[in-house]
Design a protein around this motif. Structure first.
Motif, PDB file in Angstrom:
ATOM      1  N   VAL A  45      -5.358   2.049  -8.305  1.00 37.93           N
ATOM      2  CA  VAL A  45      -4.951   3.445  -8.099  1.00 37.93           C
ATOM      3  C   VAL A  45      -6.187   4.253  -7.719  1.00 37.93           C
ATOM      4  O   VAL A  45      -7.178   4.302  -8.466  1.00 37.93           O
ATOM      5  CB  VAL A  45      -4.297   4.015  -9.372  1.00 37.93           C
ATOM      6  CG1 VAL A  45      -3.890   5.476  -9.139  1.00 37.93           C
ATOM      7  CG2 VAL A  45      -3.093   3.178  -9.772  1.00 37.93           C
ATOM      8  N   ASN A  46      -6.134   4.915  -6.557  1.00 35.93           N
ATOM      9  CA  ASN A  46      -7.262   5.679  -6.032  1.00 35.93           C
ATOM     10  C   ASN A  46      -6.857   7.136  -5.812  1.00 35.93           C
ATOM     11  O   ASN A  46      -6.379   7.505  -4.733  1.00 35.93           O
ATOM     12  CB  ASN A  46      -7.754   5.086  -4.708  1.00 35.93           C
ATOM     13  CG  ASN A  46      -8.347   3.701  -4.877  1.00 35.93           C
ATOM     14  OD1 ASN A  46      -8.912   3.383  -5.911  1.00 35.93           O
ATOM     15  ND2 ASN A  46      -8.215   2.871  -3.846  1.00 35.93           N
TER      16      ASN A  46
ATOM     17  N   SER B  58     -11.780   9.218 -10.310  1.00 29.50           N
ATOM     18  CA  SER B  58     -12.176   7.814 -10.279  1.00 29.50           C
ATOM     19  C   SER B  58     -10.939   6.927 -10.228  1.00 29.50           C
ATOM     20  O   SER B  58      -9.868   7.284 -10.732  1.00 29.50           O
ATOM     21  CB  SER B  58     -13.022   7.472 -11.511  1.00 29.50           C
ATOM     22  OG  SER B  58     -12.284   7.707 -12.698  1.00 29.50           O
ATOM     23  N   SER B  59     -11.108   5.773  -9.629  1.00 26.93           N
ATOM     24  CA  SER B  59      -9.993   4.841  -9.495  1.00 26.93           C
ATOM     25  C   SER B  59      -9.866   3.988 -10.751  1.00 26.93           C
ATOM     26  O   SER B  59     -10.807   3.861 -11.546  1.00 26.93           O
ATOM     27  CB  SER B  59     -10.192   3.954  -8.268  1.00 26.93           C
ATOM     28  OG  SER B  59     -11.354   3.166  -8.407  1.00 26.93           O
TER      29      SER B  59
ATOM     30  N   ASP C 106      -3.604   7.233  -3.572  1.00 26.89           N
ATOM     31  CA  ASP C 106      -3.341   5.962  -2.893  1.00 26.89           C
ATOM     32  C   ASP C 106      -3.296   4.849  -3.937  1.00 26.89           C
ATOM     33  O   ASP C 106      -4.080   4.841  -4.894  1.00 26.89           O
ATOM     34  CB  ASP C 106      -4.436   5.642  -1.883  1.00 26.89           C
ATOM     35  CG  ASP C 106      -4.428   6.599  -0.708  1.00 26.89           C
ATOM     36  OD1 ASP C 106      -3.342   7.083  -0.356  1.00 26.89           O
ATOM     37  OD2 ASP C 106      -5.514   6.879  -0.156  1.00 26.89           O
ATOM     38  N   SER C 107      -2.410   3.909  -3.730  1.00 23.63           N
ATOM     39  CA  SER C 107      -2.369   2.732  -4.603  1.00 23.63           C
ATOM     40  C   SER C 107      -2.045   1.513  -3.752  1.00 23.63           C
ATOM     41  O   SER C 107      -1.318   1.607  -2.765  1.00 23.63           O
ATOM     42  CB  SER C 107      -1.329   2.904  -5.708  1.00 23.63           C
ATOM     43  OG  SER C 107      -0.029   3.088  -5.176  1.00 23.63           O
ATOM     44  N   TYR C 108      -2.599   0.403  -4.129  1.00 26.51           N
ATOM     45  CA  TYR C 108      -2.333  -0.831  -3.420  1.00 26.51           C
ATOM     46  C   TYR C 108      -2.453  -2.002  -4.391  1.00 26.51           C
ATOM     47  O   TYR C 108      -3.154  -1.920  -5.405  1.00 26.51           O
ATOM     48  CB  TYR C 108      -3.285  -1.003  -2.234  1.00 26.51           C
ATOM     49  CG  TYR C 108      -4.749  -0.985  -2.590  1.00 26.51           C
ATOM     50  CD1 TYR C 108      -5.426  -2.152  -2.959  1.00 26.51           C
ATOM     51  CD2 TYR C 108      -5.472   0.217  -2.558  1.00 26.51           C
ATOM     52  CE1 TYR C 108      -6.771  -2.126  -3.287  1.00 26.51           C
ATOM     53  CE2 TYR C 108      -6.820   0.248  -2.885  1.00 26.51           C
ATOM     54  CZ  TYR C 108      -7.463  -0.921  -3.243  1.00 26.51           C
ATOM     55  OH  TYR C 108      -8.796  -0.893  -3.586  1.00 26.51           O
TER      56      TYR C 108
ATOM     57  N   TYR D 159       0.868  -1.176   0.000  1.00 26.39           N
ATOM     58  CA  TYR D 159       0.000   0.000   0.000  1.00 26.39           C
ATOM     59  C   TYR D 159       0.904   1.224   0.000  1.00 26.39           C
ATOM     60  O   TYR D 159       1.850   1.316   0.792  1.00 26.39           O
ATOM     61  CB  TYR D 159      -0.908   0.037   1.222  1.00 26.39           C
ATOM     62  CG  TYR D 159      -1.551   1.388   1.455  1.00 26.39           C
ATOM     63  CD1 TYR D 159      -2.689   1.768   0.745  1.00 26.39           C
ATOM     64  CD2 TYR D 159      -0.980   2.297   2.346  1.00 26.39           C
ATOM     65  CE1 TYR D 159      -3.258   3.016   0.933  1.00 26.39           C
ATOM     66  CE2 TYR D 159      -1.550   3.555   2.537  1.00 26.39           C
ATOM     67  CZ  TYR D 159      -2.685   3.903   1.828  1.00 26.39           C
ATOM     68  OH  TYR D 159      -3.241   5.146   2.011  1.00 26.39           O
ATOM     69  N   THR D 160       0.635   2.176  -0.907  1.00 29.10           N
ATOM     70  CA  THR D 160       1.450   3.388  -1.016  1.00 29.10           C
ATOM     71  C   THR D 160       0.545   4.610  -1.039  1.00 29.10           C
ATOM     72  O   THR D 160      -0.486   4.622  -1.734  1.00 29.10           O
ATOM     73  CB  THR D 160       2.312   3.372  -2.295  1.00 29.10           C
ATOM     74  OG1 THR D 160       3.123   2.206  -2.315  1.00 29.10           O
ATOM     75  CG2 THR D 160       3.201   4.610  -2.367  1.00 29.10           C
ATOM     76  N   ARG D 161       0.935   5.626  -0.309  1.00 28.06           N
ATOM     77  CA  ARG D 161       0.263   6.930  -0.371  1.00 28.06           C
ATOM     78  C   ARG D 161       1.262   7.940  -0.935  1.00 28.06           C
ATOM     79  O   ARG D 161       2.330   8.181  -0.344  1.00 28.06           O
ATOM     80  CB  ARG D 161      -0.230   7.363   0.992  1.00 28.06           C
ATOM     81  CG  ARG D 161      -0.657   8.840   1.063  1.00 28.06           C
ATOM     82  CD  ARG D 161      -1.556   9.136   2.228  1.00 28.06           C
ATOM     83  NE  ARG D 161      -2.903   8.587   1.991  1.00 28.06           N
ATOM     84  CZ  ARG D 161      -3.978   8.956   2.690  1.00 28.06           C
ATOM     85  NH1 ARG D 161      -3.870   9.832   3.678  1.00 28.06           N
ATOM     86  NH2 ARG D 161      -5.151   8.420   2.426  1.00 28.06           N
ATOM     87  N   HIS D 162       0.906   8.530  -2.079  1.00 27.89           N
ATOM     88  CA  HIS D 162       1.726   9.572  -2.716  1.00 27.89           C
ATOM     89  C   HIS D 162       1.174  10.935  -2.338  1.00 27.89           C
ATOM     90  O   HIS D 162      -0.027  11.197  -2.536  1.00 27.89           O
ATOM     91  CB  HIS D 162       1.693   9.428  -4.250  1.00 27.89           C
ATOM     92  CG  HIS D 162       2.163   8.097  -4.762  1.00 27.89           C
ATOM     93  ND1 HIS D 162       3.492   7.771  -4.881  1.00 27.89           N
ATOM     94  CD2 HIS D 162       1.461   6.999  -5.194  1.00 27.89           C
ATOM     95  CE1 HIS D 162       3.589   6.548  -5.371  1.00 27.89           C
ATOM     96  NE2 HIS D 162       2.384   6.054  -5.567  1.00 27.89           N
TER      97      HIS D 162
END
Length: 921
Positions: free
Chosen positions: A902-903, A908-909, A873-875, A861-864
């Motif tokens: 990718v959120n 939209s994701s 956010d991406s996971y 899980y990554t928060r940019h």
């Protein structure tokens, strides 16, 4: 090596037409070697540590000769050039393709090299008595590997060795039943114009498939093993055989009884797909009364609840209680534990002084406090024994091919120092198992036993005086072959050892008072590691298909058989070689072969490179280039052209050159590429078509010791940027940085951390536009922390990139690394494969990442966070594989793959995936 080449030519009628490079190294202080059988760029590597007496490669005319022969056979066997002109030409230019054409299952390649090592010397693994005894034991248990296991192996005991040990016996059976010419025809068919794999090559000349014939071989070999067992057991009975004392599993070795006999130390290793786990367990030698009582109680309760039930049968022996356990640390292994006193053991483990430079050193373990202390540094000490007073040890030391017996101080004022060289360093002699002779009054020993081997001879057992260097050769059974594991009786008047004869190993005893040699066991067990425990009891290991177990032998009931046919000669008495035999081994320097010169840039091997990247968020990219380098990667370079052949989103060219022959490593990388930001496959800023050019110069000084690694580096980067929106600027930056990593692993748990920090000072035309002198500063970095416990791992990353306000929005987020786009050459790009290039711009970026490794992938899980921009956010799952060793086309290879959701904060994701192969510099 030239002698081996000529012999193989005479025997096979085949040669390697290319010059073969041979690298002589000693990275692990362990016996090994390997060959890369590329048809146009073959090479071999020989590790210069000799094998010890109990290893499966100990039976040789000379370990150097056996090693060269085995690895060269691999090349002749597997690196024959194809007789198809087009395949041969492609292999010449593209070594990845050349490697893909290497024929043969693992059991075929290793089995055949083992077959010739034995046929051409009369020694080797095919004619090793201990190996034959082990394989026959497996056969009697119905545990010979299946055809599939023979090639791929599994986690079971000795599975990885079966390609050699059973493979060679199967190939020998094929030759005996169908002729050497038939087997040789398989290798001829391999390299034909018509392309065939091993199975097709085999089936075309043999009456059935290799798998079906293997099943017949197993049946015949098992029958022979059963017949042999009948002969062996006829010489003993239940009363005088060893009894199971401790039931173990997996790889167990190096047992050692405490001075009072109340504890047994033993090294236990379990091998799994996740890696090896090694423990030094200390067992109480008394019966486990607690387990017995619990079993009895459980059985009574079972029958009380159901009188008609049948309770479990009691095990033949209850597992003894483990008093202490020491896990290996930092995957360095544990070897040869010996008791210093009732509370302290000394053992061997690997230590790392610098990258790829391991040494065997001594450590002490104090049981009451669980304290570990390193006693030596880079000593290369293998097996050893400790004096009664605990003031010194005698040991075998192996350094760069030289074996030697030494005396090492344990006294506080000179701890770990070599205080005497008991034998000179030697390439011709190999020493093993030094064992100090006990004295009745407990005084310091005046002599010791050891085994040694010399070129073209078998191992010998000797007893040597400290004073005067007088030596006695112990008589052995005539025509013996295997010899190892000497162990003194408590009074020092007898010497036990294991020797191999007629496909079996037996425990022998030499009585010094009566000068009598006797066999203590009959050979039905594969005995190793005898340990005398009192006047009438002896413990030993015995190998079976599940791994060695500990057995107890009542010496008062042992079936001692006097051996009258003995010898003190180590000369080979039975010639098992074929009609062609390798000449006797010698150590000589022949300067007529060639001149000695500095390695320099090494032998350069060039190859075409082809790589492909597919990133759903950005683009695809085909990369074609030419790469050259040497095996040690001292000097290598690459030129590369890149093109998105599907959508023409990105195209460019790059080049890299690297020199690593000095303490300071140098790298230069240049690039130019065009990117259509608005044509990418996911959202990005519309910057139109961008053109970027740049040059990176880097100097790096690496330092490492044990698990600590530190790289200090300096970089100069010059770049130019322009786009179709008439933005055009150039940049020049200078940076200093440090990469540091450290880990501590106790097997059941571990922790590691890493930091990559970089301070940047730059001059930029774009910054001038913003009303300043064009200079700015900043920093990039990554901090990592991860830990594992009981197989569960969790890690965290914190990434940052910050620029002073003068720089403006010079940082970009998104995109991927490739041969064209090397991450270190783009300090203002924060690459993220799940995002398109130029997804966001800013001058202050942070990312928080949590991940959990699961085999070759990790869940993440990554928060940019880019300042004043939407959080993204991406996971998902991702993974990477990197390689920096092998042949030119495979070094520097990086494989990346993953899929992520990718959120974005206010959008939209979407789901993105990627798979890529590139070269990383």
């Amino acid at each position: 090596m030239e002698v081996v080449r000529q012999l193989i030519k005479d025997q096979q009628g085949r040669v390697i037409t290319e010059k073969v490079d041979a690298y002589i190294v000693d990275p692990y202080n362990a016996a090994n070697g390997f060959a890369f059988p590329l048809s146009h760029r073959p090479y071999m590597a020989f590790f210069t540590t000799p094998p010890q007496s109990d290893t499966i490669i100990a039976n040789s005319t000379g370990w150097q000769q056996l090693l060269v022969l085995h690895e060269y056979v691999h090349l002749v066997h597997l690196a024959q050039k194809s007789r198809s002109n087009w395949r041969n030409n492609v292999a010449n230019w593209y070594d990845f393709y050349d490697a893909s054409q290497i024929n043969g299952e693992r059991w075929v390649s290793e089995g055949y090299a083992t077959l010739l090592e034995s046929k051409l010397t009369g020694r080797g693994r095919l004619f090793n008595n201990q190996v034959e005894a082990i394989i026959q034991k497996f056969a009697r248990q119905g545990a010979l590997p299946s055809y599939k296991q023979l090639n791929s192996g599994d986690d079971s005991f000795m599975s990885g060795s079966m390609a050699y040990l059973v493979g060679v016996r199967y190939l020998k059976w094929l030759e005996e039943n169908y002729g050497e010419e038939t087997l040789d025809a398989v290798w001829t068919r391999w390299s034909a114009v018509e392309q065939r794999d091993f199975e097709k090559s085999f089936k075309g000349v043999f009456p059935d498939t290799a798998k079906n014939l293997y099943q017949r071989f197993v049946a015949e070999y098992t029958y022979k093993a059963m017949q042999h067992e009948i002969k062996l057991t006829a010489q003993s009975n239940e009363d005088n055989r060893s009894k199971l004392w401790l039931d173990l599993s997996g790889y167990t070795s190096d047992p050692s009884l405490s001075p009072q006999g109340d504890y047994l130390a033993i090294v236990e290793t379990q091998r799994t797909e996740e890696g090896n786990t090694t423990k030094l367990n200390i067992y109480k030698t008394g019966e486990n009364t607690k387990s017995i009582e619990e079993f009895t109680k459980k059985s009574k309760e079972l029958l009380a609840d159901d009188p008609q039930d049948i309770a479990d049968k009691a095990p033949s022996v209850f597992k003894r209680e483990v008093a202490y356990t020491l896990n290996q640390r930092n995957n360095r292994g544990i070897k040869n534990p010996r008791w210093l006193n009732k509370d302290t053991l000394i053992y061997g483990a690997s230590s790392l002084t610098k990258k790829n430079s391991y040494h065997q050193d001594l450590f002490s373990w104090h049981l009451p406090t669980n304290t570990i202390k390193q006693l030596t540094t880079s000593a290369n000490i293998r097996r050893f024994d400790i004096s009664n007073d605990g003031q010194f040890i005698i040991a075998e030391r192996s350094r760069v091919g030289n074996s030697q017996l030494v005396k090492v101080s344990l006294a506080a004022e000179s701890l770990g120092e070599i205080i005497a060289e008991l034998t000179p360093q030697s390439l011709e002699q190999v020493y093993d198992f030094p064992r100090l002779r006990p004295t009745l009054d407990g005084s310091t020993s005046d002599s010791f036993a050891y085994v040694s081997s010399s070129l073209n001879n078998k191992w010998q057992l000797k007893v040597r005086q400290f004073e005067g260097e007088q030596e006695q050769i112990i008589p052995l059974p005539e025509n013996y072959q295997f010899l190892s594991f000497p162990e003194w009786s408590k009074d020092g008047q007898s010497l036990y050892f294991v020797a191999g004869l007629n496909s079996a190993t037996r425990l022998y005893k030499y009585d010094f008072l009566n000068k009598v040699l006797s066999a203590v066991t009959s050979g039905e067990q594969v005995i190793t590691w005898p340990m005398v425990n009192g006047d009438s009891e002896l413990l030993h290991l015995a190998i079976n298909a599940q791994g060695p177990d500990v057995y107890q032998l009542d010496l008062s009931k042992a079936n001692n058989q006097i051996i009258t046919n003995t010898t003190t000669s180590s000369a080979m008495t039975v010639n098992l070689a074929g009609s062609l035999k390798l000449s006797e081994a010698t150590i000589a320097v022949d300067e007529s072969i060639g001149e000695q010169s500095a390695y320099g840039i090494g032998p350069q091997q060039g190859t075409i490179t082809i790589a492909e990247s597919i990133y759903s968020a950005s683009s695809s990219m085909l990369e074609v280039g030419y790469k050259s380098g040497d095996v040690l990667s001292r000097f290598d370079w690459q030129v590369n052209a890149s093109q998105d052949i599907f959508s023409n989103i990105i195209s460019g060219a790059s080049g890299a050159i690297r020199w690593q022959g000095w303490p300071v490593k140098l790298l230069a990388h240049g690039y130019v590429f065009d990117l259509k930001t608005d044509k990418q496959d996911s959202d990005a800023l519309n910057l139109g078509k961008t053109t970027e050019k740049g040059l990176l110069l880097e100097a790096r000084y690496p330092y490492s010791i044990e698990t600590l690694a530190v790289d200090i580096f300096a970089q100069v980067q010059a770049s130019q940027y322009e786009n179709s929106q008439h933005v055009d600027f150039s940049s020049l930056s200078f940076s200093l940085g440090i990469e540091q990593s450290w880990s501590y692993d106790q097997q059941s748990w571990g922790i590691s951390q890493a930091i990559n920090a970089q301070l940047i000072s730059a001059q930029d035309d774009q910054a001038e536009i913003n009303g300043n002198d064009g200079s700015y500063t900043g920093s990039n970095g990554l901090a990592n922390l991860n830990a594992h416990i009981q197989g569960f791992t969790l890690g965290f990353n914190y990434l940052w990139a910050q620029r002073s306000e003068d720089a403006g929005d010079i940082l970009s987020l998104g995109g991927y690394s490739s041969t064209l786009i090397q991450e270190k050459a783009h300090i203002n790009k924060q690459l993220a494969p799940e995002l398109a290039f130029y997804r966001q711009l800013g001058n202050d970026y942070q990312a928080y990442q949590a991940y959990m490794p699961l085999g070759i992938v990790e869940v993440f899980y990554t928060r940019h966070e880019m300042t004043e921009r939407d959080i993204i956010d991406s996971y998902g799952v991702k993974g990477s594989l990197n390689n920096d060793f092998g042949f030119t086309g495979i070094t520097n290879v990086a494989i990346n793959y993953g899929i992520a959701q990718v959120n974005p904060e206010n959008e939209s994701s979407d789901t993105q995936g990627w798979v890529a192969l590139s070269y990383k510099w």
